[in-house]
Write a protein that holds these residues in place. Structure first.
Motif, PDB file in Angstrom:
ATOM      1  N   UNK A   5      36.817  40.358  38.155  1.00 60.19           N
ATOM      2  CA  UNK A   5      36.872  38.978  38.624  1.00 60.19           C
ATOM      3  C   UNK A   5      36.132  38.114  37.605  1.00 60.19           C
ATOM      4  N   UNK A   6      36.843  37.163  36.994  1.00 60.27           N
ATOM      5  CA  UNK A   6      36.208  36.305  36.002  1.00 60.27           C
ATOM      6  C   UNK A   6      37.224  35.744  35.035  1.00 60.27           C
ATOM      7  N   UNK A  38      35.776  33.489  43.143  1.00 57.61           N
ATOM      8  CA  UNK A  38      34.539  34.149  42.694  1.00 57.61           C
ATOM      9  C   UNK A  38      33.605  34.399  43.872  1.00 57.61           C
ATOM     10  N   UNK A  39      33.494  33.421  44.764  1.00 62.02           N
ATOM     11  CA  UNK A  39      32.583  33.532  45.903  1.00 62.02           C
ATOM     12  C   UNK A  39      33.025  34.605  46.889  1.00 62.02           C
ATOM     13  N   UNK A  40      34.321  34.910  46.917  1.00 60.15           N
ATOM     14  CA  UNK A  40      34.807  36.011  47.766  1.00 60.15           C
ATOM     15  C   UNK A  40      34.163  37.330  47.374  1.00 60.15           C
ATOM     16  N   UNK A  41      33.872  37.498  46.089  1.00 51.85           N
ATOM     17  CA  UNK A  41      33.355  38.764  45.582  1.00 51.85           C
ATOM     18  C   UNK A  41      31.853  38.730  45.321  1.00 51.85           C
ATOM     19  N   UNK A  42      31.298  37.544  45.135  1.00 48.21           N
ATOM     20  CA  UNK A  42      29.861  37.391  44.919  1.00 48.21           C
ATOM     21  C   UNK A  42      29.434  36.113  45.628  1.00 48.21           C
ATOM     22  N   UNK A  49      32.580  39.990  38.500  1.00 53.50           N
ATOM     23  CA  UNK A  49      32.414  41.016  39.523  1.00 53.50           C
ATOM     24  C   UNK A  49      33.421  42.101  39.190  1.00 53.50           C
ATOM     25  N   UNK A  50      33.095  43.324  39.555  1.00 56.18           N
ATOM     26  CA  UNK A  50      33.997  44.461  39.364  1.00 56.18           C
ATOM     27  C   UNK A  50      34.282  45.056  40.722  1.00 56.18           C
ATOM     28  N   UNK A  51      35.568  45.230  41.029  1.00 53.20           N
ATOM     29  CA  UNK A  51      35.969  45.882  42.269  1.00 53.20           C
ATOM     30  C   UNK A  51      36.413  47.295  41.918  1.00 53.20           C
ATOM     31  N   UNK A  52      35.716  48.272  42.500  1.00 49.85           N
ATOM     32  CA  UNK A  52      36.029  49.685  42.312  1.00 49.85           C
ATOM     33  C   UNK A  52      36.214  50.287  43.691  1.00 49.85           C
ATOM     34  N   UNK A  53      37.472  50.348  44.126  1.00 40.04           N
ATOM     35  CA  UNK A  53      37.750  50.807  45.493  1.00 40.04           C
ATOM     36  C   UNK A  53      37.171  49.826  46.492  1.00 40.04           C
ATOM     37  N   UNK A  57      30.701  45.255  42.463  1.00 39.48           N
ATOM     38  CA  UNK A  57      29.492  45.216  41.643  1.00 39.48           C
ATOM     39  C   UNK A  57      29.436  43.895  40.892  1.00 39.48           C
ATOM     40  N   UNK A  58      28.228  43.406  40.658  1.00 41.32           N
ATOM     41  CA  UNK A  58      28.050  42.143  39.954  1.00 41.32           C
ATOM     42  C   UNK A  58      27.070  42.322  38.801  1.00 41.32           C
ATOM     43  N   UNK A  59      27.010  41.330  37.936  1.00 42.30           N
ATOM     44  CA  UNK A  59      26.194  41.260  36.729  1.00 42.30           C
ATOM     45  C   UNK A  59      26.866  42.072  35.630  1.00 42.30           C
ATOM     46  N   UNK A  60      27.174  41.409  34.529  1.00 40.81           N
ATOM     47  CA  UNK A  60      27.950  42.058  33.462  1.00 40.81           C
ATOM     48  C   UNK A  60      27.285  43.312  32.913  1.00 40.81           C
TER      49      UNK A  60
END
Length: 196
Positions: A5-6, A38-42, A49-53, A57-60
């Motif tokens: 996400x980004x 973006x706010x949906x995920x963070x 944000x990274x969606x893994x299943x 996760x957030x922060x690069x």
């Protein structure tokens, strides 16, 4: 498949490049900071944000570290002195390059105008130039990459910061750092990530 996400022109690029280097499939979900997407995920509205299943996760740098550890690439093994040295360089890059760039961005366009201090830019540029010289010295001692003969997470982070600095009008990099950055930017994985 991962979802990132980004946007390519943000710290999400570091994650895209990492995934390309690791040969992992992903989808880029374009979202700008503080957008509804973006706010949906963070909840803070920050990207990436990274969606893994089911996990988000957030922060690069946290995401990059997770991916490197999970896939066993671009990193020294956790719990080793080599990893501690790698982490020290990563944290130095965050403190001494990334933080200066982010502070410059905040005072250039992120903060409300009444909170900006435009005069801070000269100090940030000078400090960044000093730290780029320090990086050049580290590079002279290390080999082809900042940690030696293998590309690792700090290389991706450093090259992203140097590109950001160039785009933000920071002083030119030392010649050795310029050549290093140009060489890494020519990697197929960098080009693939940039093509989004």
């Amino acid at each position: 498949m991962y979802r990132v996400i980004g946007t390519v022109k943000s710290r999400a690029f570091r994650v895209l490049w990492m995934l390309e280097e690791l040969g992992q499939p992903y989808e880029l979900v374009e979202a700008f900071p503080r957008s509804d997407e973006a706010t949906k995920f963070n909840p803070l509205g920050k990207i990436p944000a990274l969606v893994d299943g089911d996990e988000v996760l957030t922060d690069s740098v946290a995401i990059m570290t997770y991916l490197a550890d999970k896939h066993g690439g671009l990193t020294a093994p956790a719990g080793t002195p080599e990893r501690a040295r790698q982490d020290a360089v990563t944290l130095w890059l965050i403190d001494e390059l990334d933080a200066l760039l982010w502070t410059n961005s905040k005072h250039a366009f992120v903060l409300p105008e009444n909170l900006r201090v435009p005069d801070i830019s000269a100090t940030l540029h000078k400090e960044f130039a000093r730290n780029a010289e320090t990086f050049a010295g580290m590079l002279d001692q290390s080999g082809a990459f900042i940690m030696g003969d293998q590309i690792t997470l700090p290389d991706l982070l450093a090259v992203h910061c140097f590109g950001w600095a160039f785009g933000a009008g920071f002083p030119p990099l030392p010649d050795g750092v310029k050549a290093y950055s140009k060489r890494l930017r020519a990697r197929p994985a960098f080009r693939a990530a940039a093509d989004h």
